[in-house]
Design an enzyme around this catalytic site. Structure first.
Site, PDB file in Angstrom:
ATOM      1  N   ASP A   1       0.873  -1.175   0.000  1.00  0.00           N
ATOM      2  CA  ASP A   1       0.000   0.000   0.000  1.00  0.00           C
ATOM      3  C   ASP A   1       0.910   1.226   0.000  1.00  0.00           C
ATOM      4  OD1 ASP A   1      -2.263   1.642   0.198  1.00  0.00           O
ATOM      5  OD2 ASP A   1      -2.178   1.619   2.383  1.00  0.00           O
TER       6      ASP A   1
ATOM      7  N   GLU B   1      -1.478  -1.331  -4.826  1.00  0.00           N
ATOM      8  CA  GLU B   1      -2.718  -0.575  -5.010  1.00  0.00           C
ATOM      9  C   GLU B   1      -2.560   0.464  -6.111  1.00  0.00           C
ATOM     10  OE1 GLU B   1      -5.980   0.843  -1.971  1.00  0.00           O
ATOM     11  OE2 GLU B   1      -4.269   2.193  -1.911  1.00  0.00           O
TER      12      GLU B   1
ATOM     13  N   ASP C   1      -2.108   1.166   7.213  1.00  0.00           N
ATOM     14  CA  ASP C   1      -1.403   0.935   5.948  1.00  0.00           C
ATOM     15  C   ASP C   1      -0.992  -0.531   5.820  1.00  0.00           C
ATOM     16  OD1 ASP C   1      -1.259   3.787   5.048  1.00  0.00           O
ATOM     17  OD2 ASP C   1      -0.093   3.968   6.892  1.00  0.00           O
TER      18      ASP C   1
END
Length: 169
Positions: free
Chosen positions: A11, A71, A143
């Site tokens: 992420d 992502e 996160d």
């Protein structure tokens, strides 16, 4: 017995980049590790990107994943923040690619739909489902939890993603 595939979810973020590693075999999921990399906000941009790259490279070397899930960046109203996120995302793509891993990208809504069943869920729902799907999971930040969600998403989509990658190559 099914082959065990180790997946790292990443992420990306310039301040904090979450990472999460799972093992996937057949329909079994196992938590391996998760954490958060932080860059020093007092440093210039290039130094911060180097910090993230070194940190991710070390994690890749330590856990030796087979595949990576990153992502997709989203666009927001602050162009400067979007640009910085894009640069951190480039590091998240580069580090596993340089380690010769196949890298797959997932939109936030696809991750949410894969993990909680709907594409517009709250972060708390995602974190709760990560704990349900990976009961031994320990994460130090949202996160890291999001990175585990990315790895989980990839575990459910990896066959079709690999097939698509071969078709478009």
């Amino acid at each position: 017995m099914a082959e065990t595939i180790r997946i790292i979810g990443i992420d990306p973020g310039l301040r904090r980049t979450g990472w999460g590693v799972i093992d996937f075999s057949g329909n079994r999921l196992q938590f391996v590790a998760a954490g958060t990399l932080s860059s020093d906000a007092r440093c210039d941009l290039a130094s911060r990107l180097c910090q993230l790259y070194k940190g991710l490279s070390d994690i890749l070397h330590q856990f030796m994943p087979h595949e990576a899930a990153v992502e997709h960046v989203f666009v927001n109203k602050d162009a400067t923040a979007t640009l910085k996120l894009g640069q951190a995302r480039a590091i998240a793509l580069l580090a596993p690619a340089q380690a010769n891993l196949p890298v797959f990208e997932y939109a936030p809504n696809k991750v949410k739909k894969s993990v909680i069943g709907v594409g517009h869920g709250a972060k708390e729902q995602i974190h709760m489902m990560v704990k349900v799907l990976l009961p031994r999971a320990e994460f130090d930040s949202s996160d890291a939890a999001d990175a585990l969600a990315l790895a989980l998403c990839h575990s459910t989509h990896r066959t079709s993603a690999s097939h698509y990658a071969r078709i478009t190559a």
